[in-house]
Design a protein around this motif. Sequence first.
Motif, PDB file in Angstrom:
ATOM      1  N   LEU A 241       0.844  -1.184   0.000  1.00  0.00           N
ATOM      2  CA  LEU A 241       0.000   0.000   0.000  1.00  0.00           C
ATOM      3  C   LEU A 241       0.885   1.240   0.000  1.00  0.00           C
ATOM      4  N   PHE A 242       0.675   2.117  -0.995  1.00  0.00           N
ATOM      5  CA  PHE A 242       1.444   3.356  -1.078  1.00  0.00           C
ATOM      6  C   PHE A 242       0.739   4.398  -0.217  1.00  0.00           C
ATOM      7  N   THR A 243       1.077   4.396   1.074  1.00  0.00           N
ATOM      8  CA  THR A 243       0.352   5.203   2.066  1.00  0.00           C
ATOM      9  C   THR A 243       0.392   6.713   1.824  1.00  0.00           C
ATOM     10  N   PRO A 244       1.430   7.296   1.196  1.00  0.00           N
ATOM     11  CA  PRO A 244       1.369   8.746   0.974  1.00  0.00           C
ATOM     12  C   PRO A 244       0.168   9.202   0.154  1.00  0.00           C
ATOM     13  N   MET A 245      -0.433   8.301  -0.622  1.00  0.00           N
ATOM     14  CA  MET A 245      -1.591   8.664  -1.441  1.00  0.00           C
ATOM     15  C   MET A 245      -2.904   8.160  -0.854  1.00  0.00           C
TER      16      MET A 245
END
Length: 566
Positions: free
Chosen positions: A179-183
């Motif tokens: 999961l690309f948490t910054p987005m």
Amino acid sequence: MTGSIRTGVLGMLAGAAAGAPLVLSLGHPFSSAALGMAIGIAYAVSTRRTQQSYVDNLMAAGALGVPMWGLISVIALPLFSDQRLEWSAEQMRAHFPALVGWVLYGALLGLFTQALSDLAKHVFGPEAVSVAPVPQQRKRIVILGGGFAGMKTAECLEQEVHTNSTAMITMISETNALLFTPMLAEVAGSTLEPSHISTPLRSSLRRTEFIRGRVNAIDLESRKVVLASDSPTGQLVVPYDHLVLALGSVSNYPGMANIEKLAFNFKSLLDAIRIRNHVIEMFERADREPDPSQRASLLSFVIAGGGFAGVELAGALNDFARGILADYPNLNPNEPNIVLVHSRDRILPELSESLARYAQKKMEARGVKFRLNARLSDVQPGVVVVSDGEIRAQTLVWTAGTAPNPLLKSQPFERDKRGAVKVDLTLAVPGHPGVWALGDCAAVNDAKTGKPCPPTAQFAIREAATVARNIAAQLGGWSLKNFHFDSLGALCVVGHQTACAELRVPFARSKSVRFSGLLAWLMWRGIYLSKLPGMERKIRVLMDWMIELFFPRDIVQTIDLQQEKP
């Protein structure tokens, strides 16, 4: 002379000797010796593994006569004789005697070469037996966690040990995607599709064995990881030689049971989907609610925590709420109410004070309200209790605190006050050989400055490279490397086309450059788009951003697999 060379030489000698009568009988000026040598080589190759069986050799060598007949008698001889190639039934019948001759010739040659091979054993001695190399013991590296730290560790290990055939890499994660948490806030704000910021771990890691599962226990003495299993055979046990703890963190509710029960988390992709669905649901209910006080409660959204996650979520929800008002004509544009509660005197403690004040000012101008120097004490259905009063709201999102994965509490690791596993400068866990820790679940100190490293993605990625290098060093007998990394800066989106940036410049006197506004927003999108794993995901996110420029936010409620919190 080895057996394979001996067989080849005997085959060529036998072919040269036996080839002459047949080729001469065909009446062609080809060299009989050359033709026989060719047959002998082909036979030698075909009979390397069947030298003890006359019958097998006879059949194998006889079968070689069929392709040789096709290549030489049917094709080569007519061409070199300036004859026209004709493969009619009558023409092929004319070649039939040659086919019989080739097959008989090959069979006799097989018997003849086998006899010569047996005779050579008495002259040269038995064939040397090749001794298989002693298999080396394989080393299994097990990585727990598939976040930034875990995935980057696996990627770096694949590069570090690509020439080491004894190293096995195994990743265990509860989810099958990074999961690309910054987005994540943009998913909650309906800017990005949920699957577009998740990268499948199986397709990203080529040499790593992936196991989707939940870790029940770690047996440090037996060096095994025990996984939960629905199988009737019981639990799944994975042994390890090196264990990498990259388990990340979970939301932390210190003694606040009601908040844990009623508040929304903001850690996973499912959390962002639930928040988005809930916001849409609140607008649907408010659109048909005649009581203004009830509408105000439905359209009030409280976010607890003024760090990066809380501020970015507050900005995204504020843009989302005001962007979908056109679809709800019964609602007043001033009714949506986004409230951010923070325990300190300013938001964004990770940034400089000037940028934090700028972010607050911009968000307030767009309608976000702030309750600073205030703490959440309790929550009831429809009421959020804060230290300086109450907020009537149906929605509370908790981003105020995290704690390392609770699995680590059951292990005899030395931990800091936050509960993170203490590691040495090489990121190894003291007192437990072969165990490493990094990311949110580890207490890492910089080897150069001695200061604690923040639990952020940019540090986790660099820690992963150090862990991978040190594991490869232990496998190869090299010296270990201490961890050191200078932060590159920080970026935070605070609302529509507005962001704050504080970037480190190595050779500048001030050590960092601060700017904000549209340029910082474009830089945020450009940098994080470049860091998003996979070209396919980059294109999908870029298309979502382009669609956002021309079309309103999507208000379709997606399927939620679990019951929404009240």
